[in-house]
Scaffold this motif. Sequence first.
Motif, mmCIF file in Angstrom:
data_model
loop_
_atom_site.group_PDB
_atom_site.id
_atom_site.type_symbol
_atom_site.label_atom_id
_atom_site.label_comp_id
_atom_site.label_asym_id
_atom_site.label_seq_id
_atom_site.Cartn_x
_atom_site.Cartn_y
_atom_site.Cartn_z
ATOM 1 N N TRP A 294 -5.168 8.251 6.904
ATOM 2 C CA TRP A 294 -5.490 9.263 5.893
ATOM 3 C C TRP A 294 -5.493 10.627 6.561
ATOM 4 N N PRO A 295 -4.982 11.704 5.926
ATOM 5 C CA PRO A 295 -4.453 11.767 4.565
ATOM 6 C C PRO A 295 -3.018 11.285 4.422
ATOM 7 N N LYS A 296 -2.299 11.151 5.554
ATOM 8 C CA LYS A 296 -0.931 10.650 5.462
ATOM 9 C C LYS A 296 -0.945 9.148 5.217
ATOM 10 N N CYS A 297 0.212 8.601 4.953
ATOM 11 C CA CYS A 297 0.347 7.164 4.705
ATOM 12 C C CYS A 297 1.405 6.620 5.655
ATOM 13 N N PHE A 298 0.963 5.824 6.637
ATOM 14 C CA PHE A 298 1.830 5.355 7.715
ATOM 15 C C PHE A 298 2.447 6.542 8.455
ATOM 16 N N GLY A 299 1.636 7.585 8.637
ATOM 17 C CA GLY A 299 2.055 8.729 9.439
ATOM 18 C C GLY A 299 2.968 9.710 8.743
ATOM 19 N N THR A 300 3.273 9.511 7.450
ATOM 20 C CA THR A 300 4.177 10.411 6.735
ATOM 21 C C THR A 300 3.565 10.799 5.393
ATOM 22 N N TRP A 301 4.065 11.893 4.833
ATOM 23 C CA TRP A 301 3.568 12.341 3.533
ATOM 24 C C TRP A 301 4.195 11.553 2.395
ATOM 25 N N VAL A 302 5.348 10.957 2.637
ATOM 26 C CA VAL A 302 5.971 10.057 1.661
ATOM 27 C C VAL A 302 6.047 8.686 2.319
ATOM 28 N N PRO A 303 5.313 7.704 1.814
ATOM 29 C CA PRO A 303 5.221 6.406 2.498
ATOM 30 C C PRO A 303 6.530 5.641 2.528
ATOM 31 N N PRO A 304 6.659 4.733 3.476
ATOM 32 C CA PRO A 304 7.880 3.917 3.585
ATOM 33 C C PRO A 304 7.992 2.931 2.422
ATOM 34 N N THR A 305 9.187 2.419 2.252
ATOM 35 C CA THR A 305 9.431 1.437 1.187
ATOM 36 C C THR A 305 9.810 0.070 1.749
ATOM 37 N N HIS A 306 9.988 0.004 3.083
ATOM 38 C CA HIS A 306 10.360 -1.273 3.708
ATOM 39 C C HIS A 306 9.762 -1.326 5.109
ATOM 40 N N VAL A 307 9.409 -2.533 5.519
ATOM 41 C CA VAL A 307 8.760 -2.717 6.810
ATOM 42 C C VAL A 307 9.663 -2.296 7.965
ATOM 43 N N SER A 308 10.983 -2.288 7.748
ATOM 44 C CA SER A 308 11.918 -1.893 8.804
ATOM 45 C C SER A 308 11.768 -0.417 9.183
ATOM 46 N N GLN A 309 11.116 0.356 8.320
ATOM 47 C CA GLN A 309 10.904 1.766 8.604
ATOM 48 C C GLN A 309 9.694 2.005 9.504
ATOM 49 N N LEU A 310 8.995 0.920 9.843
ATOM 50 C CA LEU A 310 7.808 1.012 10.682
ATOM 51 C C LEU A 310 8.086 0.433 12.069
ATOM 52 N N PRO A 311 7.361 0.895 13.085
ATOM 53 C CA PRO A 311 7.519 0.279 14.415
ATOM 54 C C PRO A 311 7.042 -1.165 14.400
ATOM 55 N N ALA A 312 7.566 -1.975 15.309
ATOM 56 C CA ALA A 312 7.246 -3.403 15.330
ATOM 57 C C ALA A 312 5.757 -3.654 15.519
ATOM 58 N N ASN A 313 5.081 -2.794 16.233
ATOM 59 C CA ASN A 313 3.646 -2.982 16.509
ATOM 60 C C ASN A 313 2.778 -2.072 15.635
#
Length: 360
Positions: free
Chosen positions: A43-62
Motif C-alpha cells: 500500500w498505496p501501490k499494488c504489487f509495486g505499481t499504480w496499475v496492478p498486474p493482470t497475470h502472475v508472469s508480470q511478477l518476480p518468481a519470489n
Amino acid sequence: MSTPAFVRRFRFVGILTVVAVYFLILVGGIVRSTGSGMGCPDWPKCFGTWVPPTHVSQLPANYKEIYTAQRVEKNKKLAARLERMGFHQVAGDIFAHPTQYIETDFNPVKTWIEYVNRLVGALIGVFVFGTVLFALPYWQRDRTVFWLAFASFLLTGVQGWLGSLVVSTNLLPIMVTIHMGLALLIVAMLLYAVDRSQRGAVADIEPIREISGLGGWLWVAVLLTFVQIVLGTQVREQVDLVASAAQYLNRGGWVEQLGGVFKFHRTFSAVLLLVNLYVAYRLYTTSSARLHRLATAIVGLIGGEIIAGIILTYFSFPAAAQPVHLTLATLLFGAQFLAVVAYHRATKLRRQVATTAVVA
C-alpha cells in the motif's frame, strides 16, 4: 423566503459524500466476502505499481517472499511504536496472528477487486474535501458545520492510513475493527453536518413535545447497533479463518466451526430487534412526519439485516449476502443517528418556541 444557494450546495455535496461512503462500505464488504483483502500485498501501490498486474508472469518468481518481508519490516516498526505507547497486547497480537507470515497466491480477480476498493476510497477523499470547500460559507453562519466537515476530512486521511495497516498486518482483527468503527464515526459526523446545515432553512423541521425517555432509548439503539457491527467484524474474522482452513470448500460446515462470538452475535440480534421496534413505536407516537419516516426506515433496515443474517447462517454463507448484511447494518446505524439528531432538534425547537411565547 427561499433557501440560500450555499445551503443547497452544501446539502447536495454532503449527501453525495455520505452516499459515496456507504458505497465504499459496500465495496469493502465485497472485498471481504470474496477474500480479496490481500489482493494487493502492499500500500498505496499494488504489487509495486499504480496499475496492478493482470497475470502472475508480470511478477518476480519470489514475489511472495518479497512482499512478506516488506510487511514484516513495516509491522516491526508499528509494533515498536505501539509498545512505546503502552499498547503491549496489540503489539504482541500483530506477530501472534496466524496469517502474519502467509502471503496469498496472486489472483488477478481478487487483485482488481481490492484495487477498485482503493480507487473508490481515494474518490471518497476527494468528495470529503469537497464538503470542506462547500462548508466555508458556514464559517460565519455556523462554524460547527465547517469543523465537522474539516474533521471528517482529517479522519478520512487517518482511515486511509489505517487501511495501509490492515494490509500490512494481513487483516489483523483489531485493525479491521478500528477501521470499521472509524468509518461509522465519519458517517455520523457527515450526517450531523448535513442536518445541522439545514437549520433555519424553509420547512427545516417541525417542533414536537419531548417524550419521556425517548431520547435515551434512541442513543441506546445507536450504541447497540455499533456494538453489533463491531461483533460482526469479529465474526467475519472467524469466518475467514474457517474458510481459509477449508480452502473455501464445504461452506455448509462453516457455521458449526464458529465460536462463541458468533453465537452471541446471533442472539444479540434479537435484543437489537426488540429495542428498535420499541424505539420505532415511540417515534410513531410523535407528531413529526420526518420521525415517522425514520421509524419506518429503522424497522425496514433491521428486518432486512436479520433476514440477511438468517440467509448467511442457514444457507452456507453465500458470498452475495455478506456485503448486503454489512451495508444494511451501517445504514441502520445512520438512520438511528439521524433519528437522534432530528428528535433532539425538534424538541429543542419546541422549547424555544414555548419560551418565546412566554416572553411575548
